[in-house]
Design a protein around this motif. Sequence first.
Motif: not given
Length: 140
Positions: A107-109, A72-79, A125-135
Amino acid sequence: MSDLVLRAADSRELGAVLTFWATAAENASRPPDTPGALAALHLRDPDALIVAVEGDRIVGTIIAGWDGWRCHLYRLAVDPQRRRNGIGRALIEAAENRIRALGGTRIDAMVLDDNPGAHAIWAARGYHRQPDWSRWIKPL
């Protein structure tokens, strides 16, 4: 970006990371991060929190979590003053390299739906929304 260093955060930097997130992270709708929660992450997996540093200043972060099954990737933050300079791309690449080294294969982001600016970097970067899942979440 030649002075940019990407590395695991040091435990002495956790307060600075929280301060950085207060201005650089997007997500006003959730409870704020706490020193205790960040310290617990760092204690459990000290290499999960990757920081981008220029000199003695944090200019970006990403968390590359690995639970032994999923990545899992999260908290990507840039100044905000440094966005669109390749820092986010470099952080994502460093996180992916970490996950590969651990044996991860998928990997999920975690990306906010209402942050279209972030969608572009993940898509590039090659990621895409996965429509069949919700959080689904439950605060503890």
